[in-house]
Design a protein around this motif. Structure first.
Motif, PDB file in Angstrom:
ATOM      1  N   ILE A 194       0.862  -1.184   0.000  1.00 12.48           N
ATOM      2  CA  ILE A 194       0.000   0.000   0.000  1.00 12.48           C
ATOM      3  C   ILE A 194       0.897   1.233   0.000  1.00 12.48           C
ATOM      4  CG2 ILE A 194      -1.782   1.297   1.239  1.00 12.48           C
ATOM      5  CD1 ILE A 194      -2.765  -1.381   0.204  1.00 12.48           C
ATOM      6  N   MET A 195       0.706   2.078  -1.010  1.00 17.83           N
ATOM      7  CA  MET A 195       1.462   3.320  -1.096  1.00 17.83           C
ATOM      8  C   MET A 195       0.501   4.466  -0.801  1.00 17.83           C
ATOM      9  SD  MET A 195       3.669   2.488  -4.503  1.00 17.83           S
ATOM     10  CE  MET A 195       4.784   3.848  -4.267  1.00 17.83           C
ATOM     11  N   THR A 196       0.949   5.447  -0.022  1.00 15.09           N
ATOM     12  CA  THR A 196       0.100   6.588   0.313  1.00 15.09           C
ATOM     13  C   THR A 196       0.738   7.881  -0.192  1.00 15.09           C
ATOM     14  OG1 THR A 196       1.127   6.820   2.481  1.00 15.09           O
ATOM     15  CG2 THR A 196      -0.872   5.481   2.358  1.00 15.09           C
ATOM     16  N   TYR A 197      -0.130   8.800  -0.584  1.00 15.70           N
ATOM     17  CA  TYR A 197       0.304  10.080  -1.129  1.00 15.70           C
ATOM     18  C   TYR A 197      -0.504  11.208  -0.480  1.00 15.70           C
ATOM     19  CZ  TYR A 197       2.119   7.101  -4.840  1.00 15.70           C
ATOM     20  OH  TYR A 197       2.779   6.126  -5.543  1.00 15.70           O
ATOM     21  N   PRO A 198       0.164  12.193   0.125  1.00 14.83           N
ATOM     22  CA  PRO A 198      -0.570  13.339   0.660  1.00 14.83           C
ATOM     23  C   PRO A 198      -0.960  14.298  -0.463  1.00 14.83           C
ATOM     24  CG  PRO A 198       1.770  13.643   1.027  1.00 14.83           C
ATOM     25  CD  PRO A 198       1.599  12.284   0.395  1.00 14.83           C
ATOM     26  N   GLY A 199      -2.060  14.991  -0.260  1.00 15.07           N
ATOM     27  CA  GLY A 199      -2.480  15.955  -1.260  1.00 15.07           C
ATOM     28  C   GLY A 199      -3.597  16.848  -0.748  1.00 15.07           C
ATOM     29  N   ILE A 200      -4.083  17.695  -1.633  1.00 16.74           N
ATOM     30  CA  ILE A 200      -5.192  18.587  -1.324  1.00 16.74           C
ATOM     31  C   ILE A 200      -6.334  18.250  -2.278  1.00 16.74           C
ATOM     32  CG2 ILE A 200      -6.004  20.983  -1.376  1.00 16.74           C
ATOM     33  CD1 ILE A 200      -3.178  21.810  -0.593  1.00 16.74           C
ATOM     34  N   PRO A 236      -1.406  16.307  -5.676  1.00 18.37           N
ATOM     35  CA  PRO A 236      -0.397  15.813  -4.741  1.00 18.37           C
ATOM     36  C   PRO A 236       0.386  16.965  -4.135  1.00 18.37           C
ATOM     37  CG  PRO A 236       0.287  15.404  -7.004  1.00 18.37           C
ATOM     38  CD  PRO A 236      -1.101  15.965  -7.062  1.00 18.37           C
ATOM     39  N   VAL A 237       0.730  16.804  -2.869  1.00 17.38           N
ATOM     40  CA  VAL A 237       1.531  17.809  -2.167  1.00 17.38           C
ATOM     41  C   VAL A 237       2.646  17.056  -1.439  1.00 17.38           C
ATOM     42  CG1 VAL A 237       1.552  19.578  -0.378  1.00 17.38           C
ATOM     43  CG2 VAL A 237      -0.458  19.300  -1.834  1.00 17.38           C
ATOM     44  N   GLY A 238       3.856  17.273  -1.862  1.00 16.53           N
ATOM     45  CA  GLY A 238       4.979  16.598  -1.231  1.00 16.53           C
ATOM     46  C   GLY A 238       5.796  17.556  -0.389  1.00 16.53           C
TER      47      GLY A 238
END
Length: 79
Positions: free
Chosen positions: A27-33, A50-52
Motif C-alpha cells: 500500500i502506497m500513500t500520497y498526501p495531497g489537497i 499531490p503535495v509533497g
C-alpha cells in the motif's frame, strides 16, 4: 433560480494498492489537497493535487491554478 456554489479544500491522503516485484501487496500513500466544488449542496466535481515535502515550481503553479479556477467558479454569474 439561483444556485449556491461553494468550494471546499481538504488535506487528503490517497492510498494505492500495488504489487512489488515478488508479487506481494504493497500500500502506497500520497498526501495531497482535495478541491471539491459544491452547487446547491451537491458535489459537482473533485480535483486532487499531490503535495509533497519537496514541491516543485510546477507543483506550486498547478495548485495556484486549481485554487484560482475554483474561486472563479464560485463567482460566476448567477441566473
Amino acid at each position: 433560480m439561483t444556485a449556491h456554489r461553494a468550494v471546499q479544500l481538504r488535506w487528503d491522503i490517497r492510498s494505492v494498492a500495488v504489487h512489488d516485484l515478488g508479487n506481494d501487496p504493497v500500500i502506497m500513500t500520497y498526501p495531497g489537497i482535495r478541491i471539491t466544488r459544491h452547487e446547491s449542496g451537491h458535489v459537482v466535481s473533485e480535483v486532487w493535487l499531490p503535495v509533497g515535502e519537496r514541491s516543485t515550481y510546477t507543483d506550486d503553479e498547478a495548485l495556484i491554478a486549481a485554487l484560482h479556477s475554483a474561486w472563479r467558479w464560485t463567482r460566476t454569474t448567477r441566473q
